[in-house]
Write a protein that holds these residues in place. Structure first.
Motif, mmCIF file in Angstrom:
data_model
loop_
_atom_site.group_PDB
_atom_site.id
_atom_site.type_symbol
_atom_site.label_atom_id
_atom_site.label_comp_id
_atom_site.label_asym_id
_atom_site.label_seq_id
_atom_site.Cartn_x
_atom_site.Cartn_y
_atom_site.Cartn_z
ATOM 1 N N CYS A 165 0.810 -1.226 0.000
ATOM 2 C CA CYS A 165 0.000 0.000 0.000
ATOM 3 C C CYS A 165 0.842 1.274 0.000
ATOM 4 N N ARG A 166 2.082 1.173 -0.427
ATOM 5 C CA ARG A 166 2.932 2.361 -0.548
ATOM 6 C C ARG A 166 2.584 3.110 -1.828
ATOM 7 N N THR A 167 2.744 4.391 -1.796
ATOM 8 C CA THR A 167 2.605 5.194 -3.002
ATOM 9 C C THR A 167 3.976 5.283 -3.664
ATOM 10 N N SER A 168 4.104 6.101 -4.677
ATOM 11 C CA SER A 168 5.413 6.277 -5.317
ATOM 12 C C SER A 168 6.394 6.985 -4.379
ATOM 13 N N LEU A 169 5.903 7.588 -3.313
ATOM 14 C CA LEU A 169 6.751 8.165 -2.262
ATOM 15 C C LEU A 169 6.840 7.138 -1.141
ATOM 16 N N SER A 170 8.005 6.606 -0.893
ATOM 17 C CA SER A 170 8.153 5.442 -0.020
ATOM 18 C C SER A 170 7.636 5.625 1.402
ATOM 19 N N ASP A 171 7.530 6.846 1.896
ATOM 20 C CA ASP A 171 7.028 7.070 3.252
ATOM 21 C C ASP A 171 5.541 7.399 3.294
ATOM 22 N N ILE A 172 4.874 7.341 2.146
ATOM 23 C CA ILE A 172 3.448 7.671 2.066
ATOM 24 C C ILE A 172 2.676 6.418 1.656
ATOM 25 N N PHE A 173 1.611 6.143 2.403
ATOM 26 C CA PHE A 173 0.764 4.995 2.130
ATOM 27 C C PHE A 173 -0.630 5.483 1.734
ATOM 28 N N ALA A 174 -1.358 4.651 1.011
ATOM 29 C CA ALA A 174 -2.737 4.967 0.639
ATOM 30 C C ALA A 174 -3.604 3.738 0.893
ATOM 31 N N VAL A 175 -4.734 3.964 1.555
ATOM 32 C CA VAL A 175 -5.662 2.872 1.827
ATOM 33 C C VAL A 175 -7.089 3.323 1.517
ATOM 34 N N GLY A 176 -7.955 2.351 1.300
ATOM 35 C CA GLY A 176 -9.368 2.638 1.118
ATOM 36 C C GLY A 176 -9.765 2.809 -0.334
ATOM 37 N N ASP A 177 -10.982 3.332 -0.524
ATOM 38 C CA ASP A 177 -11.519 3.405 -1.877
ATOM 39 C C ASP A 177 -10.825 4.438 -2.749
ATOM 40 N N CYS A 178 -9.993 5.285 -2.167
ATOM 41 C CA CYS A 178 -9.230 6.252 -2.967
ATOM 42 C C CYS A 178 -7.915 5.659 -3.458
ATOM 43 N N ALA A 179 -7.549 4.494 -2.947
ATOM 44 C CA ALA A 179 -6.241 3.912 -3.228
ATOM 45 C C ALA A 179 -6.264 3.043 -4.483
ATOM 46 N N LEU A 180 -5.565 3.486 -5.484
ATOM 47 C CA LEU A 180 -5.408 2.721 -6.709
ATOM 48 C C LEU A 180 -4.403 1.607 -6.417
ATOM 49 N N HIS A 181 -4.790 0.373 -6.696
ATOM 50 C CA HIS A 181 -3.891 -0.746 -6.430
ATOM 51 C C HIS A 181 -4.050 -1.819 -7.500
ATOM 52 N N GLU A 182 -2.984 -2.546 -7.696
ATOM 53 C CA GLU A 182 -2.992 -3.651 -8.642
ATOM 54 C C GLU A 182 -3.690 -4.826 -7.988
ATOM 55 N N SER A 183 -4.593 -5.468 -8.720
ATOM 56 C CA SER A 183 -5.350 -6.580 -8.162
ATOM 57 C C SER A 183 -5.205 -7.837 -9.007
ATOM 58 N N GLY A 184 -4.757 -8.894 -8.367
ATOM 59 C CA GLY A 184 -4.708 -10.188 -9.035
ATOM 60 C C GLY A 184 -6.095 -10.692 -9.398
ATOM 61 N N PHE A 185 -7.108 -10.187 -8.694
ATOM 62 C CA PHE A 185 -8.484 -10.590 -8.975
ATOM 63 C C PHE A 185 -9.084 -9.805 -10.143
ATOM 64 N N ALA A 186 -8.329 -8.849 -10.662
ATOM 65 C CA ALA A 186 -8.734 -8.086 -11.851
ATOM 66 C C ALA A 186 -7.693 -8.274 -12.952
ATOM 67 N N GLN A 187 -7.079 -9.436 -12.977
ATOM 68 C CA GLN A 187 -6.062 -9.776 -13.971
ATOM 69 C C GLN A 187 -4.886 -8.800 -13.952
ATOM 70 N N GLY A 188 -4.536 -8.334 -12.768
ATOM 71 C CA GLY A 188 -3.403 -7.433 -12.612
ATOM 72 C C GLY A 188 -3.698 -5.982 -12.911
ATOM 73 N N ALA A 189 -4.932 -5.665 -13.263
ATOM 74 C CA ALA A 189 -5.294 -4.270 -13.545
ATOM 75 C C ALA A 189 -5.265 -3.444 -12.256
ATOM 76 N N GLU A 190 -5.052 -2.153 -12.410
ATOM 77 C CA GLU A 190 -5.117 -1.247 -11.269
ATOM 78 C C GLU A 190 -6.568 -0.828 -11.077
ATOM 79 N N ILE A 191 -7.057 -0.980 -9.846
ATOM 80 C CA ILE A 191 -8.456 -0.678 -9.548
ATOM 81 C C ILE A 191 -8.555 0.115 -8.245
ATOM 82 N N ARG A 192 -9.700 0.729 -8.056
ATOM 83 C CA ARG A 192 -10.088 1.298 -6.772
ATOM 84 C C ARG A 192 -11.302 0.495 -6.323
ATOM 85 N N LEU A 193 -11.262 -0.033 -5.128
ATOM 86 C CA LEU A 193 -12.325 -0.889 -4.631
ATOM 87 C C LEU A 193 -13.060 -0.185 -3.504
ATOM 88 N N GLU A 194 -14.304 0.163 -3.740
ATOM 89 C CA GLU A 194 -15.086 0.918 -2.762
ATOM 90 C C GLU A 194 -15.775 -0.046 -1.807
#
Length: 151
Positions: free
Chosen positions: A5-34
């Motif tokens: 859950c790190r952002t491109s800045l190593s000391d900054i994390f993002a969580v929740g529905d605002c957090a774009l993340h890669e998902s193996g359950f979406a075939q590796g696509a980047e998603i936001r999960l609300e």
């Protein structure tokens, strides 16, 4: 977003529905999960990371909602499915739609079918391949498929 859950800045994390993340359950696509559970699961990964543990976010996506007399529950992500199996009969008050990609279970939408939702989670997590006829047979609990496949 990179693992843990790190952002491109190593000391900054993002969580929740605002957090774009890669998902193996979406075939590796980047998603936001609300989803509230998504935010809680991501926060747990951040805490582990801050405590020096190796952690990554790979929780099975799920969601539920009560709408009057209907209990709607979803597990997995149905994006990219190529076939569906209806388990049960909508006219009887409870049923599930099982989504498959290349013969593997990737998601379930369950309407008043709590048992399918709970038991189907293992099938989604392992993306097990099961025949359409077996999945549609309501006399066979979904957990039996996970056991038969070693899940």
């Amino acid at each position: 977003m990179i693992p843990a859950c790190r952002t491109s800045l190593s000391d900054i994390f993002a969580v929740g529905d605002c957090a774009l993340h890669e998902s193996g359950f979406a075939q590796g696509a980047e998603i936001r999960l609300e989803s509230v559970q998504n935010a809680a699961d991501m926060a747990g990964v951040v805490v582990k990371t801050l405590m020096g543990e190796t952690a990554s976010y790979d929780a099975v996506p799920w969601f539920w909602s009560n709408q009057y007399d209907l209990k709607l529950q979803t597990v997995g992500l149905a994006s990219g499915y190529d076939e569906t199996v209806v388990r049960g009969h909508p006219s009887e008050g409870g049923f599930s739609v099982i989504y498959l990609r290349d013969g593997q279970v990737i998601a379930l939408d369950c309407v008043n079918a709590v048992r399918d939702y709970v038991q189907g989670r293992a099938l989604v997590a392992s993306q097990i391949g099961i025949s359409r006829d077996l999945l549609a047979d309501v006399s066979i609990p979904l957990k039996s498929h996970a056991i038969m496949q070693g899940g």
